[in-house]
Design an enzyme around this catalytic site. Sequence first.
Site, mmCIF file in Angstrom:
data_model
loop_
_atom_site.group_PDB
_atom_site.id
_atom_site.type_symbol
_atom_site.label_atom_id
_atom_site.label_comp_id
_atom_site.label_asym_id
_atom_site.label_seq_id
_atom_site.Cartn_x
_atom_site.Cartn_y
_atom_site.Cartn_z
ATOM 1 N N HIS B 126 10.048 -24.865 -11.648
ATOM 2 C CA HIS B 126 10.647 -26.195 -11.845
ATOM 3 C C HIS B 126 9.709 -27.337 -11.437
ATOM 4 C CE1 HIS B 126 14.420 -24.469 -12.950
ATOM 5 N NE2 HIS B 126 14.635 -23.911 -11.780
ATOM 6 N N ASP B 161 13.506 -16.138 -16.055
ATOM 7 C CA ASP B 161 14.409 -16.678 -15.034
ATOM 8 C C ASP B 161 15.603 -17.302 -15.773
ATOM 9 O OD1 ASP B 161 14.199 -17.827 -11.906
ATOM 10 O OD2 ASP B 161 15.387 -19.097 -13.238
ATOM 11 N N HIS B 163 17.148 -19.945 -15.261
ATOM 12 C CA HIS B 163 17.039 -21.394 -15.400
ATOM 13 C C HIS B 163 15.808 -21.736 -16.227
ATOM 14 C CE1 HIS B 163 19.247 -20.659 -11.573
ATOM 15 N NE2 HIS B 163 20.034 -21.589 -12.071
ATOM 16 N N ASP B 248 17.652 -13.905 -11.555
ATOM 17 C CA ASP B 248 18.964 -14.546 -11.428
ATOM 18 C C ASP B 248 19.783 -14.492 -12.716
ATOM 19 O OD1 ASP B 248 17.017 -16.153 -12.474
ATOM 20 O OD2 ASP B 248 17.348 -17.842 -11.119
#
Lengths: 210, 345
Positions: B126, B161, B163, B248
């Site tokens: 991120h 991931d 996200h 995740d």
Amino acid sequence: MPALSPNAPAGGRDRPAGYPADLEREVVVAGGLRCHVRPIRPDDAPQLVAFHRQLSPQSVYLRFFSFHPVLSDAEVARFTSVDYVDRLALVVTAAARLIAVGRFDRDPGATEAEVAFVVADDAQRHGVGSLLLDDLAHAARQRGVETFTADTLAENAHMLHVFRHAGFPVTSGVEYGTVSLRFPIALTAAAQAALDVREAARLVPTGPGR
Amino acid sequence: MTTLIVAGPTGITEHDGGPAHPERQARLFAVMDGVRALGLEDEVVYPALRAASLDELERVHSATYLAELEAFCARGGGAIDADTYARPDSWTAARRAAGAGLVALAELERRGEGVAFVPVRPPGHHATGDRAMGFCLLNNVAVAAASRSARGERVLVVDWDVHHGNGTQTIFWDDPDVLYVSTHQHPLFPGTGRPEEVGGPAAPGLTLNLPLPPGATGDVVRAALDEVARDTIEAFRPDWVLVSCGFDAHRADPLAELELSSGDFAELARVVREFAPPGRLALFLEGGYDLEALASSVEATLGALVGVPGHAPAPTQGGPGLAQLREDRTVRLRAIDRVHADAGP
């Protein structure tokens, strides 16, 4: 509008100074779910933490625009200790469980306030968001607020629907996937008419067998 | 058998947001439990770690941001946003995390074979060129990718991931030497990763976003990479394949709503291995916040890559998302077309 219903439990333990008991009321929302609306209190902190924890990650993101899995102690204190004038929050409970929280914030004395709310995943699409918006607008008008602003993600179709169908003249702009909404909350004839329809559906049945 | 290189763990003690923060120390213990469960003992190669230099970081981060982050940590750190924090030692931890990826690639080159795993904290995908967010301070996978694209080598970054890796996407948005492919739940933090985000005028189509709805199962994620992304990847012909390897998307994860089992990660690992030249595959730990899921997913993923038969739960199937992937393909092609049109003849 939200006259204290005779059925509403008294404000309860720990009523802080300035607690506006006139904002408490009992209503029925879509699906027959019976809800209690009341201003937030400092002793709601544990419930608020639990409420936030059980929100789905998607709901958390749509409300806070971040991961935000855990509320910090400072946030819990800020969210539950309000002055009921410039910062006011309402909670909705059903069967003693907190199912939604909404709030408005403004700079002291300003006529414009930012509004936001979040509804538990299993209570969404029952009109709880509309209920919060109506009661927050009512409280805000009492306190001299004339305009609500809200930032909502473009993906948040339910929230945008609530804002756009409340009967207020909504203007909006989009930037980077965020829709910024702005609307006067005066009860114009149109807004009153839309509100009357919603309120009629929220009447708590009275009498035997209730 | 393929050699397993583990460039880590690093960031266990230096970067500590307390046990209540989901991105916590215990994650790395769980990850290393997964490595140990393979039973490879001394056969695992643990190269000596080092911190990334400022020059290496400045390939992807602005000098201003790096100076600010160092100073912020030196002042004692604190909350950067609602999700992201730094401690006094986080600057060191983040530079070591970024350095671990560089060590991993160097070790692969030295050996000419093997697969590398980079279990580090804080995670990276991120972090943008000039901003920390989403638990991330420095973009580890981007620092590694840029070290090789700087030599003119082509780097594929696969980000599974749950996200979207907004930082990695932004950093390589207009870079013709880096192909960024991401599967992620959408909408979810950080909100980016729509199919119409395809890259800039110098790299149209070299950003490939494959958003998935809540409930998507392993077969959908696999199809996204193996079927939807395959043509783009094969046409790109990567020299390196780096994976932003979050766990995740696992069904037990508290921060998202995909439905993968640890066995699905083994399947995904087999798919990305096909895209990589021999000895050119490295997996960078990103998210994954359920400790048991982390351990079992690491074991399944690495077991599949080095050839240790495991007993991972069966892959999952039947969730939503396949139809959307097909529709998004059209959206993406139109967007690429627009980038070309805007760039002129």
